[in-house]
Design an enzyme around this catalytic site. Structure first.
Site, PDB file in Angstrom:
ATOM      1  NE  ARG A  43      -3.633   1.938   2.706  1.00  9.09           N
ATOM      2  CZ  ARG A  43      -3.616   2.491   3.973  1.00  9.09           C
ATOM      3  NH1 ARG A  43      -4.086   2.290   4.512  1.00  9.09           N
ATOM      4  NH2 ARG A  43      -4.605   3.686   3.952  1.00  9.09           N
ATOM      5  CB  CYS A  56      -7.791   9.629  -0.385  1.00  6.14           C
ATOM      6  SG  CYS A  56      -6.749  10.523  -1.719  1.00  6.14           S
ATOM      7  CD  GLU A 123      -8.604   3.015  -1.610  1.00  6.01           C
ATOM      8  OE1 GLU A 123      -9.074   1.305  -2.034  1.00  6.01           O
ATOM      9  OE2 GLU A 123      -7.998   2.952  -0.785  1.00  6.01           O
ATOM     10  NE  ARG A 124     -14.527   1.696  -0.526  1.00  8.26           N
ATOM     11  CZ  ARG A 124     -15.718   0.966   0.532  1.00  8.26           C
ATOM     12  NH1 ARG A 124     -14.763   0.625   1.125  1.00  8.26           N
ATOM     13  NH2 ARG A 124     -16.780   1.959   0.442  1.00  8.26           N
ATOM     14  CG  HIS A 125     -15.220   6.718  -6.718  1.00  6.31           C
ATOM     15  ND1 HIS A 125     -16.108   8.143  -5.569  1.00  6.31           N
ATOM     16  CD2 HIS A 125     -15.313   8.283  -7.927  1.00  6.31           C
ATOM     17  CE1 HIS A 125     -16.178   9.147  -6.445  1.00  6.31           C
ATOM     18  NE2 HIS A 125     -15.494   9.239  -7.394  1.00  6.31           N
ATOM     19  CE  LYS A 134     -10.150   7.933   6.280  1.00  7.05           C
ATOM     20  NZ  LYS A 134      -9.752   6.914   6.451  1.00  7.05           N
ATOM     21  NE  ARG A 150     -12.225   3.557   7.174  1.00 10.32           N
ATOM     22  CZ  ARG A 150     -11.049   3.784   8.593  1.00 10.32           C
ATOM     23  NH1 ARG A 150     -12.111   3.337   9.159  1.00 10.32           N
ATOM     24  NH2 ARG A 150     -10.000   3.430   8.289  1.00 10.32           N
ATOM     25  NE  ARG A 151     -11.413  -1.290   7.906  1.00  7.95           N
ATOM     26  CZ  ARG A 151     -10.774  -0.288   6.479  1.00  7.95           C
ATOM     27  NH1 ARG A 151     -11.067   0.446   5.189  1.00  7.95           N
ATOM     28  NH2 ARG A 151      -9.184   0.694   7.194  1.00  7.95           N
ATOM     29  CG  HIS A 220      -4.928   2.827  -3.815  1.00 11.55           C
ATOM     30  ND1 HIS A 220      -4.697   4.169  -3.614  1.00 11.55           N
ATOM     31  CD2 HIS A 220      -4.756   2.472  -5.431  1.00 11.55           C
ATOM     32  CE1 HIS A 220      -3.994   4.844  -5.030  1.00 11.55           C
ATOM     33  NE2 HIS A 220      -4.085   3.795  -5.745  1.00 11.55           N
ATOM     34  N   GLY A 221      -4.901   0.356   0.144  1.00 10.99           N
ATOM     35  CA  GLY A 221      -5.573   0.080   1.254  1.00 10.99           C
ATOM     36  C   GLY A 221      -6.482  -1.110   0.312  1.00 10.99           C
TER      37      GLY A 221
END
Length: 289
Positions: A43, A56, A123-125, A134, A150-151, A220-221
């Site tokens: 990452r 982001c 990264e995801r949108h 956050k 988020r998860r 990305h994460g």
């Protein structure tokens, strides 16, 4: 000595103590004369928006000064001390990933390495959460809702709208000019993100790994979580417990004939540092007000 961590059912576990210079030797594979190859995923380093604790996603934030230092002192050092070599490197089309990759390759004296940047690894949108703090969102909507956005595997954030301050800069980013209009997202869950990441991984990157090319991915994460979910067969429920910290290399080893993974997923970091960074990633963090 540092400790490596395996992923099992979405939970990080310590499974053995190793030195950096003896990463994933796959002793069992050697006993069976099995040909194996490794894949490394990192990452990107901390971005300016990571530092400010902002959602982001597809906004093109630069690396922070700390992120650049981490690419040198965490990513490159771990790769060098583990004696890992590469033939090809992939990154997303986002500048924070490309900057991280450039720094790492410079540190490893690999500036001539073949490099591919592709939007499928973006990264995801984060939809209309883009640009918001956050912690502020948790105060407004509740921590459970924000952590769900988020998860959770299949929970979509609200779609981005034209009045979001970053809508037009995302839509008009020159790095995204080749994305078909029908494939340009307005929001993504992990499930939706996997529909673009996994086919690209299987049809492009993984074929190279099984063909013997040593591949480094800087992404990305959520992309790293998607790949871990796919490779380690983490369930939809347990993937919410997996957090991937910035800059720490994650190593996978595969049987080149069968495509099966050999051994356990390994993070190249000291146990205490790894746990500290995982907790930082999992946290909603503080407001920037």
């Amino acid at each position: 000595m540092s400790k490596s961590f395996g992923i099992k059912s979405g939970i990080l576990h310590t499974y053995k103590t190793i030195g950096f210079k003896s990463v994933c030797p796959a002793a069992k594979a050697k006993q069976l004369n099995m040909k194996t190859n490794q894949l490394v995923i990192i990452r990107h380093g901390e971005s300016e928006w990571n530092k400010l604790n902002l959602f982001c996603g597809w906004h093109d934030a630069d690396l922070s000064e700390q992120g650049a230092k981490d690419a040198i002192n965490t990513s490159a050092v771990a790769l060098r001390e583990s004696n890992l070599k590469f033939d090809t490197a992939y990154s997303s089309a986002l500048i924070r990933a490309r900057q991280s990759l450039s720094i790492i390759l410079k540190e490893l004296n690999l500036c001539d390495l073949e490099v591919v940047s592709d939007w499928h690894l973006n990264e995801r949108h984060y939809g209309n959460l883009t640009g918001y703090n956050k912690r502020d969102m948790a105060d407004k909507y509740g921590e459970e809702q924000v952590q769900s956005w988020r998860r959770k595997y299949d929970v979509l954030p609200p779609p981005i709208t034209a009045d979001n301050p970053y809508y037009h800069s995302i839509r008009n980013n020159p790095s995204f000019k080749d994305i078909p209009p029908t494939e340009f997202p307005d929001t993504e869950s992990l499930k939706v993100l996997m529909q673009r990441v996994i086919p690209y991984f299987e049809n492009v990157i993984f074929k190279q790994v099984l063909g013997g090319r040593r591949v480094l991915i800087i992404a990305h994460g959520t992309v790293a979580r998607a790949l871990i979910k796919h490779i380690d067969k983490v369930s939809d429920e347990n993937i919410s417990t997996v957090n991937v910290p910035n800059s720490i290399p994650c190593v996978f080893e595969f049987n080149m004939e069968t495509g099966e993974k050999v051994g356990k997923t390994t993070f190249l970091a000291d146990e205490n540092f790894l746990n500290e960074q995982i907790q930082k990633t999992a946290s909603i963090g503080e407001s920037n007000k």
